[in-house]
Design a protein around this motif. Structure first.
Motif, PDB file in Angstrom:
ATOM      1  N   PRO A 119       0.792  -1.230   0.000  1.00  0.00           N
ATOM      2  CA  PRO A 119       0.000   0.000   0.000  1.00  0.00           C
ATOM      3  C   PRO A 119       0.827   1.283   0.000  1.00  0.00           C
ATOM      4  CG  PRO A 119      -1.060  -1.613   1.393  1.00  0.00           C
ATOM      5  CD  PRO A 119       0.281  -2.196   1.002  1.00  0.00           C
ATOM      6  N   ASP A 150       0.142   5.464  -0.829  1.00  0.00           N
ATOM      7  CA  ASP A 150       0.384   6.259   0.379  1.00  0.00           C
ATOM      8  C   ASP A 150      -0.384   5.760   1.597  1.00  0.00           C
ATOM      9  OD1 ASP A 150       2.047   7.802  -1.150  1.00  0.00           O
ATOM     10  OD2 ASP A 150       0.660   9.480  -1.365  1.00  0.00           O
ATOM     11  N   GLU A 151      -0.600   4.449   1.674  1.00  0.00           N
ATOM     12  CA  GLU A 151      -1.289   3.865   2.828  1.00  0.00           C
ATOM     13  C   GLU A 151      -0.477   2.713   3.420  1.00  0.00           C
ATOM     14  OE1 GLU A 151      -3.779   4.900   4.446  1.00  0.00           O
ATOM     15  OE2 GLU A 151      -4.710   6.363   3.103  1.00  0.00           O
ATOM     16  N   GLY A 202       2.809   6.655   4.196  1.00  0.00           N
ATOM     17  CA  GLY A 202       1.878   5.981   5.100  1.00  0.00           C
ATOM     18  C   GLY A 202       2.267   6.167   6.548  1.00  0.00           C
ATOM     19  N   LYS A 203       1.903   5.205   7.375  1.00  0.00           N
ATOM     20  CA  LYS A 203       2.172   5.252   8.812  1.00  0.00           C
ATOM     21  C   LYS A 203       3.439   4.468   9.138  1.00  0.00           C
ATOM     22  CE  LYS A 203      -2.641   5.774  10.292  1.00  0.00           C
ATOM     23  NZ  LYS A 203      -2.405   7.123  10.854  1.00  0.00           N
ATOM     24  N   SER A 205     -12.680  -0.692   7.263  1.00  0.00           N
ATOM     25  CA  SER A 205     -11.330  -0.278   7.648  1.00  0.00           C
ATOM     26  C   SER A 205     -11.332   1.127   8.241  1.00  0.00           C
ATOM     27  CB  SER A 205     -10.400  -0.326   6.428  1.00  0.00           C
ATOM     28  OG  SER A 205     -10.267  -1.647   5.949  1.00  0.00           O
ATOM     29  N   VAL A 206     -12.069   2.035   7.621  1.00  0.00           N
ATOM     30  CA  VAL A 206     -12.135   3.407   8.133  1.00  0.00           C
ATOM     31  C   VAL A 206     -12.784   3.432   9.513  1.00  0.00           C
ATOM     32  CG1 VAL A 206     -13.139   5.692   7.766  1.00  0.00           C
ATOM     33  CG2 VAL A 206     -12.092   4.469   5.852  1.00  0.00           C
ATOM     34  N   ARG A 250     -10.298   2.255  12.028  1.00  0.00           N
ATOM     35  CA  ARG A 250      -9.255   3.256  12.265  1.00  0.00           C
ATOM     36  C   ARG A 250      -9.767   4.450  13.065  1.00  0.00           C
ATOM     37  NH1 ARG A 250      -7.492   6.342   7.075  1.00  0.00           N
ATOM     38  NH2 ARG A 250      -9.444   7.393   7.615  1.00  0.00           N
TER      39      ARG A 250
END
Length: 270
Positions: free
Chosen positions: A121, A125-126, A153-154, A210-211, A214
């Motif tokens: 991902p 950018d995830e 991403g994170k 998923s959202v 999160r």
């Protein structure tokens, strides 16, 4: 950014990182790339305005080296780099299963090494990039690594002893979800839906779930219970998942992935 950073072996993940760094504020003039094929190097130079150099030139010029070649090619790359990497260079490895000790043994004594397990991902950018310090890496080295990988991403710091587990959960994790979406799409077809509609329904359900995971702060059990009405459709489906041992199969699958990562790290999984 005043750091000069080189991405060595710039494939899909390396290019995603390069693109993310530029969007994150790195000047193309501060970025170097290497690639196995000259046409690939030229493509990256044209697309991003960065300088394409040899591996040895990158090692001499850059303050930070990000090694994104395949694990089986890492030993050869380090042999090529070793004469040109002084001990003040930061070396970041993105190779699955290879411990920082592997690099420290082949580079100048005292070279700081940081190990990162990111995932595909990064292309959107995830990413989840899991970061671990080698023997000589400082807090500053970890912070710089986080700055680089946070552009796609994170990031999460863990002790290196947890990298194999992180690889099983996060590095390989997207594949499990793709597998699940594939199976649910097939089920939708079996139930009478056209493939494209089944696909759209499942993908949006996955994104929405998923959202919520999160952003809601709720435990997944609570979120599942919110969908599960007494004697309803969802509880009947979950009963079948439990009857078929899906939970146990997932745990066994992740253990297998972790064990394979350990084999690669020990050199017994070639």
């Amino acid at each position: 950014m005043t750091q000069k950073v080189a991405v060595l072996g710039t494939g899909k993940i390396g290019e995603a990182l390069l693109s993310g760094m530029i969007r994150g504020g790195w000047a193309p003039s501060d970025l170097l790339v290497t690639a196995r094929r000259p046409e690939r190097a030229e493509q990256l130079r044209t697309r991003y305005g960065v300088e394409a150099v040899s591996n040895a030139e990158a090692a001499k010029a850059a303050d930070t080296l990000i090694l994104t070649v395949k694990p089986q090619d890492m030993g050869t790359l380090l042999t090529e780099l070793a004469p040109h990497v002084p001990a003040d260079r930061l070396v970041i490895s993105g190779a699955a299963g290879i411990p920082t000790a592997f690099f420290e043994e082949r580079l100048t004594a005292g070279t700081p090494v940081v190990r990162v397990m990111t995932n595909t991902p990064a292309l959107v950018d995830e990413a989840m990039s899991v970061i671990s310090a080698g023997t000589h890496a400082t807090a500053g080295h970890l912070t710089l690594t986080e700055e680089i990988f946070s552009t796609v991403g994170k990031t999460l710091r863990v002790p290196e002893s947890q990298q194999d587990a992180a690889t099983a959960l996060s590095g390989s994790g997207p594949a499990y979800f793709y597998f699940l979406v594939e199976a649910m799409t097939d089920a939708g077809i079996l139930l009478g839906l056209p493939r494209d509609k089944a696909h759209d329904l499942i993908v949006q359900a996955a994104i929405g779930a998923s959202v919520m995971l999160r952003d809601s702060g709720e435990h997944p059990v609570k979120l599942r219970e919110n969908v599960t009405s007494p004697a309803g459709t969802t509880i009947n489906a979950i009963r079948e998942l439990e009857n078929h041992g899906v939970r146990a199969a997932l745990i066994a699958a992740l253990e297998a992935a972790r064990d394979r990562s350990r084999e690669l790290a020990s050199g017994t999984g070639n």
